[in-house]
Design an enzyme around this catalytic site. Structure first.
Site, PDB file in Angstrom:
ATOM      1  N   CYS A  96       0.903  -1.208   0.170  1.00 18.64           N
ATOM      2  CA  CYS A  96      -0.008   0.024  -0.191  1.00 18.64           C
ATOM      3  C   CYS A  96       0.981   1.242  -0.036  1.00 18.64           C
ATOM      4  O   CYS A  96       0.694   1.996  -0.760  1.00 18.64           O
ATOM      5  CB  CYS A  96      -0.975  -0.053   1.220  1.00 18.64           C
ATOM      6  SG  CYS A  96      -1.780  -1.453   1.042  1.00 18.64           S
TER       7      CYS A  96
HETATM    8  C1  UGA Z   1      -1.170   0.039   5.726  1.00 21.60           C
HETATM    9  C2  UGA Z   1      -2.069   1.021   6.716  1.00 21.60           C
HETATM   10  O1  UGA Z   1      -1.351   0.829   7.850  1.00 21.60           O
HETATM   11  C3  UGA Z   1      -3.403   0.678   6.669  1.00 21.60           C
HETATM   12  O2  UGA Z   1      -4.063   1.601   7.243  1.00 21.60           O
HETATM   13  C4  UGA Z   1      -4.017   0.628   5.321  1.00 21.60           C
HETATM   14  O3  UGA Z   1      -5.358   0.470   5.174  1.00 21.60           O
HETATM   15  C5  UGA Z   1      -3.408  -0.216   4.221  1.00 21.60           C
HETATM   16  O4  UGA Z   1      -1.828   0.114   4.286  1.00 21.60           O
HETATM   17  C6  UGA Z   1      -3.771  -0.160   3.165  1.00 21.60           C
HETATM   18  O5  UGA Z   1      -3.803   0.907   2.300  1.00 21.60           O
HETATM   19  O6  UGA Z   1      -4.512  -1.043   2.576  1.00 21.60           O
HETATM   20  P1  UGA Z   1       0.031  -2.404   5.760  1.00 21.60           P
HETATM   21  O7  UGA Z   1       0.732  -1.976   4.454  1.00 21.60           O
HETATM   22  O8  UGA Z   1      -0.775  -3.723   5.918  1.00 21.60           O
HETATM   23  O9  UGA Z   1      -1.111  -1.317   6.133  1.00 21.60           O
HETATM   24  O10 UGA Z   1       1.007  -2.463   7.082  1.00 21.60           O
HETATM   25  P2  UGA Z   1       1.481  -1.389   8.184  1.00 21.60           P
HETATM   26  O11 UGA Z   1       1.511  -2.281   9.444  1.00 21.60           O
HETATM   27  O12 UGA Z   1       1.116  -0.083   8.097  1.00 21.60           O
HETATM   28  O13 UGA Z   1       3.005  -1.226   7.714  1.00 21.60           O
HETATM   29  C7  UGA Z   1       3.741  -0.951   6.573  1.00 21.60           C
HETATM   30  C8  UGA Z   1       5.336  -0.668   6.471  1.00 21.60           C
HETATM   31  O14 UGA Z   1       5.714   0.381   7.530  1.00 21.60           O
HETATM   32  C9  UGA Z   1       5.843  -2.070   6.949  1.00 21.60           C
HETATM   33  O15 UGA Z   1       7.023  -2.487   6.059  1.00 21.60           O
HETATM   34  C10 UGA Z   1       6.461  -1.656   8.244  1.00 21.60           C
HETATM   35  O16 UGA Z   1       7.395  -2.310   8.891  1.00 21.60           O
HETATM   36  C11 UGA Z   1       6.931  -0.273   8.370  1.00 21.60           C
HETATM   37  N1  UGA Z   1       6.694   0.528   9.379  1.00 21.60           N
HETATM   38  C12 UGA Z   1       5.556   0.751  10.117  1.00 21.60           C
HETATM   39  C13 UGA Z   1       7.883   1.188  10.035  1.00 21.60           C
HETATM   40  O17 UGA Z   1       9.073   1.147   9.121  1.00 21.60           O
HETATM   41  N2  UGA Z   1       7.938   1.635  11.081  1.00 21.60           N
HETATM   42  C14 UGA Z   1       6.972   1.997  11.874  1.00 21.60           C
HETATM   43  O18 UGA Z   1       6.894   2.735  12.638  1.00 21.60           O
HETATM   44  C15 UGA Z   1       5.589   1.452  11.420  1.00 21.60           C
END
Ligand code: UGA
Length: 449
Positions: free
Chosen positions: A278
């Protein structure tokens, strides 16, 4: 008789999780996919992908009224046999990084074909992530062209952005923090609101419903994902600043920043950068869309650049610690884009492997508790695949921690010393105790020197 009959067009994370949650609460659901194998699997009660809690609901549905949930391969029939249709198709990234709306387009055409022969009012809801203007000017227009029906009169149109995160899709579907309804007209919005009042009942006491126009709702989704991506790149920018001087720790800094009630500490975790299906796709899509409209977003450009640079930085740190990497065995702990999933889309591990390969490293071994098989499809023979932590560390001269799986959090400096040829370790997710590791072995961590 069911109060609501809903068709779900698209059976990915959003579509299937919504479908089973609705059906589990006495709403008749007909899901549709063009993939016959997937439809058969779903009808057999088997979840086609791993998502916490999904299989349990599918088991429950299989053992209950067989009629309440089915998956077919005929979207026209699905629309004709229901009163509400939700478009939950994917909107992937094109080669040029703009949004690919072809699945949305074909689904709108199928809805139009169905509505041509339907005499009753039908509500269409776009739940896929789409750039502003898509629901009205593409979906609404195609349905009208194909059916001869008038939006606002013969059919209703809404856009409802989705905020569920992988690994929490069921939990997020059942307990959203808000529902955003973009409405073509008041009738469409009210019908969708009533549907959610029926589905959520009491939960809506803690969950505001926001009604707005369609285009604003479309942009809310980008506003959300771009801000979350920006927070991550912001933390990574401060990780870079922290690495300019000894003893500054980005983890402490972001903890201090995040405690400000106006900010909050979520998504301020510095590391190897964001991945997943996403954030890249959406930041790139809205950036490309705005450029087409004559506006260049420097902020979003920087968010992506900083994110990409984290992979280069990990490899730089590995070289600083272990010297020339070309003839060395390098191990990668974690390959998935985040823990709890086998999803490799846009994972930081891909960027890191590409950077290592670019610098001539040939002996790379990776291990992921869940994603080895998906990683193999993505990374092929660029790396070798180990089946355990011991195996991935064996004879290695530098280990890069990429995904913060719980199993990796338990590792001690002695574990690395025991298995590796030379225990150089880079912590790309800040899961190890910096002081302990730093005094025990050659160690570097994002956001701290
Ligand atoms: C994300 C959003 O969190 C959802 O709200 C949204 O609905 C979704 O995209 C979408 O558009 O469908 P997702 O991609 O499943 O969800 O995963 P996240 O938990 O948000 O993590 C995304 C990335 O950010 C991961 O690679 C994670 O490791 C990274 N991340 C997250 C960081 O590097 N640092 C952080 O503090 C948090």
């Amino acid at each position: 008789m069911y109060k609501y009959k809903v068709s779900i067009l698209g059976t990915g994370f959003i579509g299937l999780c919504s479908a089973v949650c609705f059906a589990d609460k006495d709403i008749k659901v007909i899901a549709s996919t063009h993939n016959e194998k997937k439809a058969a699997q779903i009808n057999d009660g088997i979840a086609p992908f791993y998502e916490e809690g999904l299989q349990e609901i599918m088991d429950r549905l299989k053992n209950s009224d067989q009629n309440i949930f089915q998956c077919i391969t005929d979207p026209v029939k699905a629309v004709l046999e229901t009163d509400i249709s939700m478009i939950t198709q994917g909107t992937p990234m094109r080669e040029d990084k703009s949004i690919d709306l072809s699945f949305i387009e074909s689904t709108a055409r199928e809805i139009g074909e169905a509505l041509k022969t339907k005499d009753t009012y039908h509500l269409v809801i776009v739940r896929s992530t789409v750039v502003p203007g898509t629901s009205r000017s593409l979906v609404g227009k195609i349905i009208t062209e194909a059916s001869g029906k008038v939006p606002g009169k013969d059919f209703g149109l809404c856009m409802q952005p989705e905020f569920l995160a992988e690994g929490r899709s069921i939990e997020d579907t059942l307990h959203p923090d808000r529902i955003v309804i973009g409405q073509y007209d008041d009738k469409s919005g009210s019908m969708l609101q009533e549907f959610y009042e029926y589905f959520y009942g009491e939960h809506l006491k803690n969950c505001p419903i926001l009604r707005m126009n369609i285009e604003s709702a479309e942009l809310v989704k980008y506003g959300n994902n771009c801000l979350l991506s920006t927070k991550i790149s912001y933390a990574n920018e401060f990780a870079n600043l922290a690495q300019l001087v000894p003893n500054v720790d980005v983890v402490e800094v972001m903890k201090g920043v995040g405690l400000d009630y106006r900010i909050n500490s979520r998504f301020l975790g510095a590391g190897v950068g964001f991945g997943g299906s996403c954030f890249h796709k959406d930041v790139n899509a809205i950036k490309a869309w705005s450029k087409l409209k004559g506006y260049t977003s420097r902020l979003l450009e920087a968010v992506l650049d900083i994110n990409d640079d984290q992979a280069i930085k990990m490899v730089d740190m590995a070289e600083e610690l272990a010297g020339d990497l070309k003839k060395k065995r390098i191990s990668l702990l974690g390959l998935a884009f985040k823990p709890g999933t086998d999803d490799m889309r846009e994972a930081a591990s891909i960027r890191i492997v590409n950077e290592l390969v670019k610098r001539g490293v040939k002996d790379i071994v990776g291990y992921d508790p869940k994603a080895n098989h998906t990683a193999e499809i993505e990374l092929r023979n660029k790396i070798k695949y180990a089946q355990s932590i011991e195996e991935v560390l064996k004879d290695s001269e530098c280990a890069l921690l990429i995904t913060e799986w719980d199993d990796f959090k338990k590792l001690t400096p002695d574990d690395f010393k025991k298995h590796m040829k030379s225990p150089n370790v880079i912590d790309g997710r800040r899961i190890f105790d910096f002081d302990l590791f730093n005094k025990s072995l050659p160690f570097k961590a994002i956001g701290r020197i």
